[in-house]
Design a protein around this motif. Sequence first.
Motif, PDB file in Angstrom:
ATOM      1  N   SER A 185       0.825  -1.205   0.000  1.00 56.54           N
ATOM      2  CA  SER A 185       0.000   0.000   0.000  1.00 56.54           C
ATOM      3  C   SER A 185       0.862   1.259   0.000  1.00 56.54           C
ATOM      4  O   SER A 185       2.090   1.216   0.112  1.00 56.54           O
ATOM      5  N   HIS A 186       0.202   2.420  -0.095  1.00 57.47           N
ATOM      6  CA  HIS A 186       0.899   3.701  -0.231  1.00 57.47           C
ATOM      7  C   HIS A 186       1.878   3.942   0.916  1.00 57.47           C
ATOM      8  O   HIS A 186       2.991   4.429   0.695  1.00 57.47           O
ATOM      9  N   THR A 220       5.761   4.767   0.357  1.00 60.86           N
ATOM     10  CA  THR A 220       6.236   6.099   0.739  1.00 60.86           C
ATOM     11  C   THR A 220       7.401   6.021   1.716  1.00 60.86           C
ATOM     12  O   THR A 220       8.334   6.835   1.658  1.00 60.86           O
ATOM     13  N   TYR A 264       1.073   7.316 -11.364  1.00 61.79           N
ATOM     14  CA  TYR A 264       0.808   6.750 -10.036  1.00 61.79           C
ATOM     15  C   TYR A 264      -0.614   7.127  -9.680  1.00 61.79           C
ATOM     16  O   TYR A 264      -0.934   8.314  -9.559  1.00 61.79           O
ATOM     17  N   GLN A 265      -1.467   6.123  -9.501  1.00 66.46           N
ATOM     18  CA  GLN A 265      -2.870   6.371  -9.208  1.00 66.46           C
ATOM     19  C   GLN A 265      -3.242   5.801  -7.844  1.00 66.46           C
ATOM     20  O   GLN A 265      -2.843   4.689  -7.486  1.00 66.46           O
ATOM     21  N   HIS A 266      -4.004   6.573  -7.072  1.00 65.43           N
ATOM     22  CA  HIS A 266      -4.600   6.071  -5.835  1.00 65.43           C
ATOM     23  C   HIS A 266      -5.919   5.401  -6.211  1.00 65.43           C
ATOM     24  O   HIS A 266      -6.834   6.062  -6.711  1.00 65.43           O
ATOM     25  N   ASN A 304      -8.753   1.731  -5.645  1.00 65.61           N
ATOM     26  CA  ASN A 304      -9.452   0.898  -4.671  1.00 65.61           C
ATOM     27  C   ASN A 304      -9.145  -0.570  -4.903  1.00 65.61           C
ATOM     28  O   ASN A 304      -9.030  -1.013  -6.055  1.00 65.61           O
ATOM     29  N   THR A 308       0.672  -2.947  -8.574  1.00 63.22           N
ATOM     30  CA  THR A 308      -0.456  -2.615  -7.703  1.00 63.22           C
ATOM     31  C   THR A 308      -0.374  -3.475  -6.450  1.00 63.22           C
ATOM     32  O   THR A 308       0.646  -4.111  -6.177  1.00 63.22           O
ATOM     33  N   TYR A 347      -7.379   0.614   0.049  1.00 61.65           N
ATOM     34  CA  TYR A 347      -6.858   1.695  -0.797  1.00 61.65           C
ATOM     35  C   TYR A 347      -5.454   1.320  -1.246  1.00 61.65           C
ATOM     36  O   TYR A 347      -4.561   1.100  -0.421  1.00 61.65           O
ATOM     37  N   PRO A 367      -2.199   1.484  -4.490  1.00 62.83           N
ATOM     38  CA  PRO A 367      -1.645   2.217  -5.624  1.00 62.83           C
ATOM     39  C   PRO A 367      -1.762   1.419  -6.912  1.00 62.83           C
ATOM     40  O   PRO A 367      -1.865   0.190  -6.896  1.00 62.83           O
TER      41      PRO A 367
END
Length: 369
Positions: free
Chosen positions: A15-16, A20, A36-38, A40, A215, A339, A341
């Motif tokens: 996950s993000h 990060t 880079y897309q947030h 579901n 993803t 949630y 990426p």
Amino acid sequence: MKRRKVFILCIDAGSHDYLTASDIPNIRKLAETGFYQHANAVIPSVTNVNNVSIATGTFPETHGITTNYHVDRITGKGEFVEDNRFLLAPTLFEIAKASQFADKTALFVTKKKLLRMLETGTDIAVAAEDPPPEYIQTTGPTEPIYSVEINWWLLRAVRDTIRKHDPELIYCSTTDWVQHKYAPSADLSQRHLAELDKIIGDIIDDEPEREVYITADHGMLAKTTALDPGRLLTDHGIPASAIPIIKDRYVAHHGNLGGAAYVFLENDADAPKAIQTLLDTPGVEEAYCAEDAASTFRLHRERIGDIFVLADKTTTFGELEATVEPTTVRSHGSRHESYVPIIGYNSPWSATDFEYNVDVGRLFLESLR
């Protein structure tokens, strides 16, 4: 005309917050060059449901996989979902072969159960948990399933296979033992992703024109409370049992405690009272009858319980000795871990084309038509 080649990587619990916190220059470069897309994940946010969704390009209402542990509504018999007997949709590999997109397709996963679910249509299928002997010779001795090294082995096997066989379509899924045990700030979490990033860099250096999609199937959060919804309802005079959707054989990951569960009632007429009782309980965030759950979350109506229940951010569901117990597990399954990426490189699509991780598989299939 150059062959189109695609590599889809699902970093389990990638996950993000984990991305990060880690030093991943190659992945960041892919995102900067591409997108880079947030997005579901599919709910329930567990491995089986989401990997099958990505690898078929469909939601559970179509492919039929709604859990890690299936309970037959008629017989009451339960069994682990760890082969393709429950799969109702074709895989990306089958369609890629049928459409003549690919001469070679390849599946690389950490766990054997996911291999057995998704291997139809593959020319190469490898589970790092029990790899073919030739991969031990080329990639090295396999690693323990409960280790950080097994994911590094898996991605090296992908790299070595691209160099030797160059399959047009590759799907790879890691395992999330590290994230279940360590927060994003932990040294081992950061080393895990840093090493994966280095191998991804090798793959891109070898094939800079290959489409790459990265993803995750879900996120991961620390939990402080465990709740047994079946015991809770029975305590309130509503005979019931509940199975956490995360339930599988890999109990060292999560202790079969997760943020979503299916509730099975002895009496169907108890459903409204049961739902209200659950919603009145601290730790329970959402509860749906089967019909509403199927339509809201695009689940297969015949493959879920009488009630679908989701936990709040710090609560997990399980089959417990008491109705409520303290816990220190890190886990997933609820909306809070849904949630994820999506990173695309050399993609014909833009970030806004991706709302769900499922769209990685869905858009690829649409492009073959």
